[in-house]
Design a protein around this motif. Structure first.
Motif, mmCIF file in Angstrom:
data_model
loop_
_atom_site.group_PDB
_atom_site.id
_atom_site.type_symbol
_atom_site.label_atom_id
_atom_site.label_comp_id
_atom_site.label_asym_id
_atom_site.label_seq_id
_atom_site.Cartn_x
_atom_site.Cartn_y
_atom_site.Cartn_z
ATOM 1 N N GLY A 115 0.795 -1.219 0.000
ATOM 2 C CA GLY A 115 0.000 0.000 0.000
ATOM 3 C C GLY A 115 0.826 1.266 0.000
ATOM 4 N N LEU A 116 2.144 1.128 -0.135
ATOM 5 C CA LEU A 116 3.011 2.312 -0.104
ATOM 6 C C LEU A 116 2.757 3.224 -1.303
ATOM 7 C CD1 LEU A 116 5.457 3.736 1.286
ATOM 8 C CD2 LEU A 116 6.929 2.406 -0.244
ATOM 9 N N LEU A 125 1.411 6.905 -1.931
ATOM 10 C CA LEU A 125 0.044 7.120 -1.484
ATOM 11 C C LEU A 125 -0.068 8.533 -0.897
ATOM 12 C CD1 LEU A 125 -2.743 5.690 -0.885
ATOM 13 C CD2 LEU A 125 -1.817 5.233 1.399
ATOM 14 N N PRO A 126 -1.091 9.295 -1.258
ATOM 15 C CA PRO A 126 -1.261 10.630 -0.675
ATOM 16 C C PRO A 126 -1.243 10.578 0.849
ATOM 17 C CG PRO A 126 -2.764 10.351 -2.506
ATOM 18 C CD PRO A 126 -2.121 9.003 -2.286
ATOM 19 N N GLY A 127 -0.456 11.452 1.437
ATOM 20 C CA GLY A 127 -0.258 11.438 2.883
ATOM 21 C C GLY A 127 1.051 10.802 3.297
ATOM 22 N N VAL A 128 1.752 10.172 2.353
ATOM 23 C CA VAL A 128 3.037 9.523 2.626
ATOM 24 C C VAL A 128 4.151 10.386 2.030
ATOM 25 C CG1 VAL A 128 4.443 7.460 2.326
ATOM 26 C CG2 VAL A 128 1.966 7.250 2.615
ATOM 27 N N HIS A 129 5.168 10.693 2.839
ATOM 28 C CA HIS A 129 6.232 11.590 2.391
ATOM 29 C C HIS A 129 7.595 11.020 2.737
ATOM 30 C CE1 HIS A 129 3.558 15.095 1.591
ATOM 31 N NE2 HIS A 129 2.809 14.510 2.509
ATOM 32 N N PRO A 130 8.550 11.090 1.823
ATOM 33 C CA PRO A 130 9.950 10.839 2.197
ATOM 34 C C PRO A 130 10.496 12.061 2.914
ATOM 35 C CG PRO A 130 9.822 11.404 -0.124
ATOM 36 C CD PRO A 130 8.398 11.373 0.387
#
Length: 348
Positions: A115-116, A125-130
């Motif tokens: 789900g990444l 995925l929106p909301g996931v940030h490096p």
């Protein structure tokens, strides 16, 4: 005769090297490929800038102005022709060189989590940030202003600093509730990776930390954005913001395609010269010296100073022998004693 020196990368090591070279009267013409923009940044200071709400610009290094320096901002080097000593860039310009310095740094490691990425596999995925480049931290700062619950995935030094920074973002504003922050360290806790006192200090800021846990799934909500983080044991953490700080890997793609010797990093000798080509050097976190990699700022600065002294003629015999001896690991008993003192003071 003017020497043409080309530098690929514009981070802490490259900036220090160019500064040292320009501080002399060396007859050089320096071209820098700055793929992340004209401003050089010290990545270690980006979390502190995030905590203060000042943005990545606060972590920018001094601007260099010298007629001998030509900065190719937002241009990446795509190939090196070692036979003819040419560098090809994304702007289709072909740059000749007498000396090539690779300071390409590292790339963030993306963990194998279900789900990444989005369903088409083209992005996260929106909301996931490096949390690696200045652009990453700018996007993270903007996302944190509306988020309510954040999960930092990865217990690296950067992960600990980012978690503390997110928690501290709104502490001084009575109009905004502090961001709820949880950190998941997916590796076993060892003194070499995550000292006990570092985790103790993190927990004192209000961050909830889980050690030796693994993330199984990132759940997508009805709006198509991140809704929760599920651990391997099934425990579910509600979250609308996830930050990936699972470490980095040396960026050696350019060196590898050029046929240079690459192990984990670009293999260099005590002069920081590639063992494959006497006209090419490497420094910073992309360089492997005596079978050792180092992402420490102190190491990058020392390597930059050594190379600047050699190429400027200020100290042509200077060599790099490796980092200083590591600092001793804190005694666990001292950490426990400090924790007991804090608990007693809180109970008093």
């Amino acid at each position: 005769m003017t020497r043409k020196i080309v530098v690929v990368g514009w981070g802490l090591a490259a900036h220090r090297f160019v500064t040292g070279l320009l501080s002399t009267d060396a007859d050089v013409d320096i071209t820098v490929y700055a793929g992340e923009g004209a401003a050089a940044h010290d990545r270690d200071t980006l979390p502190a800038a995030l905590a203060a709400g000042r943005g990545p610009a606060a972590a920018a290094l001094p601007v260099l102005t010298d007629p001998r320096l030509h900065l190719r901002a937002d241009v990446r080097a795509t190939a090196v022709d070692r036979m003819h000593r040419l560098v090809h860039g994304t702007d289709h310009w072909i740059q000749p060189y007498d000396v090539l310095v690779l300071a390409t740094g590292t790339n963030p490691v993306l963990p194998p989590i279900r789900g990444l990425r989005t369903s088409d596999g083209q992005g996260l995925l929106p909301g996931v940030h490096p949390a690696h480049t200045p652009a990453d931290f700018q996007a993270l700062a903007e996302a944190a202003t509306t988020a309510t619950r954040a999960v930092v995935i990865g217990g690296s030094a950067t992960g600990l600093r980012v978690a503390a920074a997110l928690r501290a973002m709104h502490l001084g504003d009575p109009q905004v509730s502090p961001l709820h922050v949880e950190l998941i360290d997916q590796t076993p806790a060892t003194p070499e990776i995550t000292p006990a006192d570092a985790y103790f200090s993190l927990r004192r800021t209000g961050v909830i930390a889980y050690q030796d846990c693994r993330v199984r799934t990132l759940e997508e909500g009805p709006n198509g954005a991140l809704a929760a983080v599920t651990l391997a044991d099934g425990y579910r953490l509600t979250a609308d913001l996830a930050v990936l700080t699972c470490g980095t890997a040396p960026n050696v793609a350019l060196a590898w395609t050029a046929g240079l010797a690459v192990a984990r990093g670009i293999v260099v000798d005590d002069t920081l010269r590639s063992v494959s080509d006497p006209a090419i050097y490497a420094l910073g976190s992309c360089a492997e010296h005596r079978r050792s990699l180092s992402g420490q700022s102190e190491t990058a600065l020392e390597q930059a100073d050594v190379l600047a002294d050699r190429l400027s003629g200020r100290d042509p015999a200077r060599t790099y022998r490796g980092p200083a001896a590591p600092r001793p690991v804190p005694d666990a008993r001292e950490v426990v004693a400090e924790a007991e003192r804090v608990l007693k003071a809180a109970a008093a």
